[in-house]
Design a protein around this motif. Structure first.
Motif, PDB file in Angstrom:
ATOM      1  N   LEU A 127      -7.009   5.795   4.500  1.00  0.00           N
ATOM      2  CA  LEU A 127      -6.956   5.681   2.952  1.00  0.00           C
ATOM      3  C   LEU A 127      -7.720   6.497   2.190  1.00  0.00           C
ATOM      4  O   LEU A 127      -7.452   6.693   1.100  1.00  0.00           O
ATOM      5  N   ILE A 175       0.858  -1.259   0.086  1.00  0.00           N
ATOM      6  CA  ILE A 175       0.155  -0.085   0.051  1.00  0.00           C
ATOM      7  C   ILE A 175       0.916   1.254   0.079  1.00  0.00           C
ATOM      8  O   ILE A 175       0.626   2.168  -0.743  1.00  0.00           O
ATOM      9  N   PHE A 189      -5.581   0.713  -3.935  1.00  0.00           N
ATOM     10  CA  PHE A 189      -4.493   0.202  -3.139  1.00  0.00           C
ATOM     11  C   PHE A 189      -4.441  -1.233  -2.849  1.00  0.00           C
ATOM     12  O   PHE A 189      -3.490  -1.935  -2.476  1.00  0.00           O
ATOM     13  N   TYR A 190      -5.567  -1.926  -3.432  1.00  0.00           N
ATOM     14  CA  TYR A 190      -5.613  -3.402  -3.087  1.00  0.00           C
ATOM     15  C   TYR A 190      -5.840  -4.238  -4.398  1.00  0.00           C
ATOM     16  O   TYR A 190      -5.560  -5.319  -4.300  1.00  0.00           O
ATOM     17  N   THR A 213       0.210   0.248   9.052  1.00  0.00           N
ATOM     18  CA  THR A 213      -0.590   0.235   7.911  1.00  0.00           C
ATOM     19  C   THR A 213      -1.544   1.370   8.215  1.00  0.00           C
ATOM     20  O   THR A 213      -1.939   1.528   9.523  1.00  0.00           O
TER      21      THR A 213
END
Length: 70
Positions: free
Chosen positions: A48, A4, A62-63, A42
C-alpha cells in the motif's frame, strides 16, 4: 471488489495510468496490482505504501470514508 482495490483503480484511471505504468512506478507486478484492484487479495501495508507513493496520495486515502455533506 474490495474498497481498497476500488480506490486504487479509480485513482489510477483518474491519473490516466495503465497497470503497466503503475507497476513501473510502484515496483509491484502487474498481476499483483490487478488482483488487488479486483479484490482477489488484500495488499500488505508495504504494498500500500508503494502504491500510495506511485499515485502521489497518502496511505490514509485508502482507508478514509468519503462522505458528502448535503
Amino acid at each position: 471488489m474490495h474498497i481498497i482495490g476500488q480506490r486504487i483503480r479509480r485513482e489510477r484511471k483518474k491519473q490516466q495510468l495503465t497497470l503497466q505504468k503503475l507497476s513501473n512506478k510502484s515496483g509491484l507486478a502487474i498481476s499483483s496490482l490487478c488482483d488487488i484492484e479486483k479484490g482477489r487479495f488484500t495488499p500488505s501495508l508495504e504494498s500500500l505504501y508503494k502504491i500510495a507513493g506511485a499515485l502521489g496520495v497518502k496511505i490514509t486515502f485508502f482507508y478514509l470514508r468519503i462522505t458528502k455533506i448535503a
